[in-house]
Design a protein around this motif. Structure first.
Motif, PDB file in Angstrom:
ATOM      1  N   ARG A 147      29.776  34.543  88.025  1.00 21.49           N
ATOM      2  CA  ARG A 147      29.862  35.969  88.383  1.00 21.49           C
ATOM      3  C   ARG A 147      29.822  36.837  87.129  1.00 21.49           C
ATOM      4  O   ARG A 147      29.193  37.902  87.121  1.00 21.49           O
ATOM      5  CB  ARG A 147      31.140  36.251  89.185  1.00 21.49           C
ATOM      6  N   LEU A 148      30.499  36.387  86.087  1.00 19.32           N
ATOM      7  CA  LEU A 148      30.496  37.142  84.833  1.00 19.32           C
ATOM      8  C   LEU A 148      29.100  37.157  84.231  1.00 19.32           C
ATOM      9  O   LEU A 148      28.634  38.209  83.758  1.00 19.32           O
ATOM     10  CB  LEU A 148      31.498  36.536  83.858  1.00 19.32           C
ATOM     11  N   LEU A 174      33.252  45.374  85.432  1.00 22.44           N
ATOM     12  CA  LEU A 174      32.976  44.357  84.418  1.00 22.44           C
ATOM     13  C   LEU A 174      34.219  44.096  83.565  1.00 22.44           C
ATOM     14  O   LEU A 174      34.499  42.952  83.179  1.00 22.44           O
ATOM     15  CB  LEU A 174      31.813  44.805  83.543  1.00 22.44           C
ATOM     16  N   ARG A 175      34.960  45.143  83.265  1.00 22.69           N
ATOM     17  CA  ARG A 175      36.205  44.983  82.508  1.00 22.69           C
ATOM     18  C   ARG A 175      37.150  44.018  83.220  1.00 22.69           C
ATOM     19  O   ARG A 175      37.772  43.154  82.581  1.00 22.69           O
ATOM     20  CB  ARG A 175      36.883  46.343  82.320  1.00 22.69           C
ATOM     21  N   SER A 184      39.351  44.442  74.807  1.00 25.95           N
ATOM     22  CA  SER A 184      40.005  45.476  74.005  1.00 25.95           C
ATOM     23  C   SER A 184      39.165  46.747  73.968  1.00 25.95           C
ATOM     24  O   SER A 184      39.685  47.859  74.163  1.00 25.95           O
ATOM     25  CB  SER A 184      40.244  44.951  72.598  1.00 25.95           C
ATOM     26  N   ALA A 185      37.866  46.582  73.728  1.00 28.29           N
ATOM     27  CA  ALA A 185      36.990  47.752  73.624  1.00 28.29           C
ATOM     28  C   ALA A 185      36.883  48.485  74.963  1.00 28.29           C
ATOM     29  O   ALA A 185      36.981  49.721  75.021  1.00 28.29           O
ATOM     30  CB  ALA A 185      35.614  47.318  73.140  1.00 28.29           C
ATOM     31  N   LEU A 186      36.678  47.736  76.040  1.00 27.74           N
ATOM     32  CA  LEU A 186      36.583  48.372  77.353  1.00 27.74           C
ATOM     33  C   LEU A 186      37.933  48.941  77.792  1.00 27.74           C
ATOM     34  O   LEU A 186      37.991  49.956  78.499  1.00 27.74           O
ATOM     35  CB  LEU A 186      36.082  47.378  78.396  1.00 27.74           C
ATOM     36  N   GLY A 187      39.013  48.317  77.351  1.00 25.17           N
ATOM     37  CA  GLY A 187      40.340  48.836  77.687  1.00 25.17           C
ATOM     38  C   GLY A 187      40.595  50.185  77.036  1.00 25.17           C
ATOM     39  O   GLY A 187      41.139  51.100  77.674  1.00 25.17           O
ATOM     40  N   GLN A 232      29.953  44.848  71.788  1.00 27.03           N
ATOM     41  CA  GLN A 232      30.710  43.631  72.045  1.00 27.03           C
ATOM     42  C   GLN A 232      30.186  42.900  73.279  1.00 27.03           C
ATOM     43  O   GLN A 232      30.161  41.660  73.308  1.00 27.03           O
ATOM     44  CB  GLN A 232      32.193  43.962  72.224  1.00 27.03           C
ATOM     45  N   LEU A 233      29.744  43.639  74.268  1.00 24.18           N
ATOM     46  CA  LEU A 233      29.160  43.018  75.458  1.00 24.18           C
ATOM     47  C   LEU A 233      27.871  42.275  75.110  1.00 24.18           C
ATOM     48  O   LEU A 233      27.602  41.195  75.645  1.00 24.18           O
ATOM     49  CB  LEU A 233      28.893  44.081  76.529  1.00 24.18           C
TER      50      LEU A 233
END
Length: 259
Positions: free
Chosen positions: A153-154, A168-169, A201-204, A243-244
Motif C-alpha cells: 500500500r505504501l 501518505l503521512r 518528521s518532515a510531513l509532521g 525525503q519522499l
C-alpha cells in the motif's frame, strides 16, 4: 508458541509504561506525560494491527483507538502552546494553558480511558484462551502477510504523485512503527526505516503548520500568525517531497515525472 509468548510479554511491558504515563498525567508531574501515553498507545496498536482479524487483538485495538481519538485534540493543544511560546505570543499561550488543564481533567474522568485499561488488563488471559483453542495457529505467517500488504500500500501511494499527503503521512507512520514492532519479520531494512523516519518528521512539521492555519481561521487571536505559518508549511512540504523521493528510491518505486 514462542511467538505468542513474545507478543504477550511486549504487551505487558507496554501496559506498565501506559500505567506509568497515566499516573504522571494524573499527578501533572511533567509536560511529556500525555505524549508518552500516546507513544506507547501507538506502539501497542502497531503490535496489534497485523492481528486485528482475531477477536482479542481487535477489541484491544479498538479501545486503544478510542483513547487516541480522545487525546489527539489535547496533544494538538499542547503542541500549539509550545509554538505560541516559541513565537513570543504569551497571551495566546496562557489562554490555552488554562483550557489545557480542563482537558487533562476530562481525560482522567473519561469512561473511554477506564474501558481501555480494563480491556488491556484482561487481554493476556484472552490471548491465552485463543491460543488454547487453536485460534492463533500460523499467527506468525499471518503477521508476515499483513506486513507485506502494508508495504505494498505504501509503494502504491508513493508511485502516485497526486496521493493525498495527509493520508501518505499516516501510511509512512504505520510502516515505520510496524517495522519497530516486528523487526524480525519486517519486509523493510533499517535503512528504509530511517528514511521513513525522515519522511514522517518532515510531513509532521508540515501537518502541524497546516492544522495551525486552519485553526487561525477559527480563532481570531491566531490570525496574526497565519501568514508565517503558511510560508513555513510550504517550505516544509517541499522538504518532505525531497525525503519522499529518497524513500521511493530505496523502495524501488518509480514516480511519474521523476528520474
Amino acid at each position: 508458541m514462542a511467538f505468542v509468548d513474545s507478543i504477550v510479554a511486549r504487551v505487558l511491558t507496554l501496559e506498565t509504561r501506559l500505567h506509568h504515563a497515566h499516573a504522571r498525567l494524573a499527578a501533572r508531574t511533567d509536560s511529556e506525560a500525555l505524549h508518552d501515553l500516546r507513544i506507547n498507545l501507538r506502539k501497542l496498536r502497531s503490535l496489534l494491527r497485523p492481528m486485528r482479524r482475531l477477536e482479542a487483538p481487535r477489541q484491544l485495538d479498538a479501545a486503544a483507538a478510542d483513547v487516541g481519538r480522545l487525546t489527539t485534540p489535547v496533544r494538538d493543544l499542547e503542541v500549539l502552546i509550545v509554538e505560541l511560546r516559541r513565537q513570543g505570543f504569551h497571551d495566546q499561550a496562557e489562554r490555552r494553558e488554562r483550557l489545557l488543564e480542563s482537558r487533562y481533567a476530562s481525560i482522567q474522568a473519561s469512561a473511554t480511558l477506564r474501558h481501555f485499561e480494563a480491556v488491556l488488563d484482561g487481554w493476556p488471559a484472552k490471548m491465552r484462551d485463543a491460543e488454547r483453542s487453536g485460534e492463533l495457529q500460523r499467527l506468525r505467517g499471518r503477521v508476515e502477510v499483513r506486513l507485506e500488504r502494508q508495504l505494498q500500500r505504501l509503494r502504491e501511494a508513493l508511485a502516485d504523485p497526486d496521493f493525498d499527503r495527509h493520508a501518505l503521512r499516516l501510511l509512512v507512520k504505520r510502516m515505520r512503527y510496524a517495522h519497530e514492532a516486528y523487526a524480525g519479520l519486517s519486509p523493510i531494512t533499517d535503512e528504509v526505516a530511517r528514511a521513513l523516519k525522515a519522511v514522517q518528521s518532515a510531513l509532521g512539521d508540515w501537518h502541524d503548520h497546516f492544522q495551525w492555519c486552519l485553526k487561525a481561521d477559527q480563532e481570531a487571536d491566531l490570525l496574526v500568525l497565519k501568514d508565517r505559518w503558511e510560508v513555513a508549511g510550504e517550505a516544509e512540504l517541499k522538504a518532505a517531497e525531497v525525503q519522499l523521493s529518497i524513500l521511493a528510491e530505496y523502495l524501488g518505486v518509480a514516480v511519474p515525472g521523476q528520474g
